[in-house]
Design a protein around this motif. Sequence first.
Motif, PDB file in Angstrom:
ATOM      1  N   ARG A 166     -13.133   8.470 -14.210  1.00 57.85           N
ATOM      2  CA  ARG A 166     -12.691  10.180 -13.798  1.00 57.85           C
ATOM      3  C   ARG A 166     -11.850   9.977 -13.252  1.00 57.85           C
ATOM      4  N   PHE A 167     -11.648   9.383 -11.674  1.00 54.58           N
ATOM      5  CA  PHE A 167     -10.760   8.851 -10.832  1.00 54.58           C
ATOM      6  C   PHE A 167      -9.557   7.623 -11.195  1.00 54.58           C
ATOM      7  N   ARG A 168      -9.808   6.789 -12.157  1.00 52.70           N
ATOM      8  CA  ARG A 168      -9.541   6.054 -13.214  1.00 52.70           C
ATOM      9  C   ARG A 168      -8.734   6.493 -13.655  1.00 52.70           C
ATOM     10  N   ASP A 169      -8.926   7.172 -14.462  1.00 47.54           N
ATOM     11  CA  ASP A 169      -8.073   7.996 -16.075  1.00 47.54           C
ATOM     12  C   ASP A 169      -6.811   9.187 -15.538  1.00 47.54           C
ATOM     13  N   GLN A 170      -7.264   9.173 -13.605  1.00 48.86           N
ATOM     14  CA  GLN A 170      -5.902  10.581 -13.063  1.00 48.86           C
ATOM     15  C   GLN A 170      -5.735   9.142 -12.041  1.00 48.86           C
ATOM     16  N   LEU A 171      -5.774   8.027 -11.941  1.00 45.18           N
ATOM     17  CA  LEU A 171      -4.793   7.108 -11.133  1.00 45.18           C
ATOM     18  C   LEU A 171      -3.667   6.617 -11.852  1.00 45.18           C
ATOM     19  N   GLU A 172      -2.564   6.485 -11.299  1.00 47.66           N
ATOM     20  CA  GLU A 172      -1.359   6.523 -12.334  1.00 47.66           C
ATOM     21  C   GLU A 172      -0.692   5.207 -11.713  1.00 47.66           C
ATOM     22  N   LEU A 173      -2.176   4.266 -12.641  1.00 43.05           N
ATOM     23  CA  LEU A 173      -1.971   3.094 -12.560  1.00 43.05           C
ATOM     24  C   LEU A 173      -1.472   2.237 -13.606  1.00 43.05           C
ATOM     25  N   ASP A 174      -0.829   0.969 -13.774  1.00 43.17           N
ATOM     26  CA  ASP A 174      -0.083   0.428 -14.737  1.00 43.17           C
ATOM     27  C   ASP A 174      -1.212   0.195 -15.942  1.00 43.17           C
ATOM     28  N   GLY A 175      -0.801   0.076 -16.886  1.00 44.81           N
ATOM     29  CA  GLY A 175      -2.300  -0.196 -17.717  1.00 44.81           C
ATOM     30  C   GLY A 175      -1.781  -1.213 -18.557  1.00 44.81           C
ATOM     31  N   PRO A 176      -2.458  -2.263 -19.067  1.00 44.10           N
ATOM     32  CA  PRO A 176      -4.641  -1.372 -19.197  1.00 44.10           C
ATOM     33  C   PRO A 176      -4.585  -1.430 -18.013  1.00 44.10           C
ATOM     34  N   LYS A 177      -5.575   0.026 -17.568  1.00 48.03           N
ATOM     35  CA  LYS A 177      -6.411   0.128 -16.668  1.00 48.03           C
ATOM     36  C   LYS A 177      -7.441  -0.121 -15.748  1.00 48.03           C
ATOM     37  N   PHE A 178      -8.134  -1.186 -16.914  1.00 43.90           N
ATOM     38  CA  PHE A 178      -9.119  -1.809 -16.855  1.00 43.90           C
ATOM     39  C   PHE A 178      -9.396  -2.540 -18.431  1.00 43.90           C
ATOM     40  N   ILE A 179     -10.829  -3.899 -17.617  1.00 45.94           N
ATOM     41  CA  ILE A 179     -10.518  -5.291 -18.858  1.00 45.94           C
ATOM     42  C   ILE A 179     -12.230  -4.400 -19.876  1.00 45.94           C
ATOM     43  N   GLU A 180     -11.620  -4.796 -20.805  1.00 40.72           N
ATOM     44  CA  GLU A 180     -12.563  -4.102 -21.092  1.00 40.72           C
ATOM     45  C   GLU A 180     -13.800  -4.899 -21.529  1.00 40.72           C
ATOM     46  N   GLY A 181     -15.063  -4.684 -21.944  1.00 37.71           N
ATOM     47  CA  GLY A 181     -16.598  -5.551 -22.166  1.00 37.71           C
ATOM     48  C   GLY A 181     -16.929  -6.076 -21.266  1.00 37.71           C
ATOM     49  N   GLU A 182     -18.200  -6.716 -21.635  1.00 35.37           N
ATOM     50  CA  GLU A 182     -19.475  -7.185 -20.554  1.00 35.37           C
ATOM     51  C   GLU A 182     -19.674  -7.819 -20.446  1.00 35.37           C
ATOM     52  N   ASP A 183     -18.836  -9.045 -20.377  1.00 34.79           N
ATOM     53  CA  ASP A 183     -19.142 -10.330 -19.887  1.00 34.79           C
ATOM     54  C   ASP A 183     -18.236 -10.300 -18.328  1.00 34.79           C
ATOM     55  N   PRO A 184     -19.291 -10.950 -17.391  1.00 34.97           N
ATOM     56  CA  PRO A 184     -18.699 -11.388 -16.294  1.00 34.97           C
ATOM     57  C   PRO A 184     -17.714 -12.136 -15.839  1.00 34.97           C
ATOM     58  N   ARG A 185     -17.994 -13.274 -17.422  1.00 36.94           N
ATOM     59  CA  ARG A 185     -16.535 -14.405 -17.097  1.00 36.94           C
ATOM     60  C   ARG A 185     -15.809 -14.277 -17.084  1.00 36.94           C
ATOM     61  N   VAL A 186     -15.134 -12.131 -17.927  1.00 39.54           N
ATOM     62  CA  VAL A 186     -14.034 -11.803 -18.226  1.00 39.54           C
ATOM     63  C   VAL A 186     -13.423 -11.728 -17.146  1.00 39.54           C
ATOM     64  N   VAL A 187     -13.805 -10.893 -16.341  1.00 36.62           N
ATOM     65  CA  VAL A 187     -13.530 -10.590 -14.689  1.00 36.62           C
ATOM     66  C   VAL A 187     -13.932 -11.004 -13.173  1.00 36.62           C
ATOM     67  N   VAL A 188     -14.634 -11.916 -13.341  1.00 33.09           N
ATOM     68  CA  VAL A 188     -14.549 -12.469 -11.981  1.00 33.09           C
ATOM     69  C   VAL A 188     -14.903 -13.895 -12.377  1.00 33.09           C
ATOM     70  N   SER A 189     -14.181 -14.556 -11.657  1.00 36.33           N
ATOM     71  CA  SER A 189     -14.199 -16.401 -11.888  1.00 36.33           C
ATOM     72  C   SER A 189     -15.401 -16.051 -10.545  1.00 36.33           C
ATOM     73  N   ASN A 190     -15.985 -17.781 -11.470  1.00 37.57           N
ATOM     74  CA  ASN A 190     -17.074 -18.641  -9.949  1.00 37.57           C
ATOM     75  C   ASN A 190     -18.186 -17.721 -10.076  1.00 37.57           C
ATOM     76  N   PHE A 191     -18.419 -17.741 -11.148  1.00 29.98           N
ATOM     77  CA  PHE A 191     -19.787 -17.407 -11.050  1.00 29.98           C
ATOM     78  C   PHE A 191     -21.271 -18.042 -11.804  1.00 29.98           C
ATOM     79  N   SER A 192     -22.211 -18.376 -11.549  1.00 26.49           N
ATOM     80  CA  SER A 192     -23.404 -19.595 -12.216  1.00 26.49           C
ATOM     81  C   SER A 192     -24.550 -18.276 -12.043  1.00 26.49           C
ATOM     82  N   PHE A 193     -24.864 -18.748 -13.715  1.00 24.68           N
ATOM     83  CA  PHE A 193     -25.951 -18.251 -14.171  1.00 24.68           C
ATOM     84  C   PHE A 193     -27.190 -18.450 -14.628  1.00 24.68           C
ATOM     85  N   PRO A 194     -27.870 -17.375 -14.167  1.00 20.97           N
ATOM     86  CA  PRO A 194     -29.384 -18.454 -14.025  1.00 20.97           C
ATOM     87  C   PRO A 194     -29.594 -19.436 -15.144  1.00 20.97           C
ATOM     88  N   ASN A 195     -30.309 -20.667 -14.659  1.00 24.27           N
ATOM     89  CA  ASN A 195     -30.543 -21.837 -16.292  1.00 24.27           C
ATOM     90  C   ASN A 195     -32.101 -21.440 -16.410  1.00 24.27           C
TER      91      ASN A 195
END
Length: 165
Positions: free
Chosen positions: A136-165
Amino acid sequence: MATLLHLASQGKLVKLDPMLQQRVQEERVIYMSLALLDWMDKSLPKLLSQWNIEISPQEQLAAFVEIFASGKVLNYRHQFWPLNNLGSGVWELKTADLRVFGWFPSPDCFIAHRADSTERIKRHKLYAGYVGEVVRFRDQLELDGPKFIEGEDPRVVVSNFSFPN
């Protein structure tokens, strides 16, 4: 519509100062809502660790923000994922005692809107409510689009991370 810098200059968002050490470059940023800023000022200092660890929830958050903002590797261990997708474009940043809810409008840029203690969230089953508040907060915030990155893969939203082996 507006950019993050414009919304911050209007006082609708606040850029979190990660208090990085001298000569450490900020590689990721966190903006927060005024509601979260108020919670951090009033409620966060009163919280105690539920895990009997040496650092308080406030110190845990400061340490997490330093790692996040400095671009250091976010380590994903089998039992603890510091970043978790909750659906609807909402993510949670996690410490042992805290959960911070928000979204990524662009890679390595997080807008945080709500936070609470892990114990309280689980005891009162608050996840769905916090996800709804963020949307609701994101929807009412007058932020240029796209307002958010879609998807569930953390590699798309954050760089430099490590998954367990």
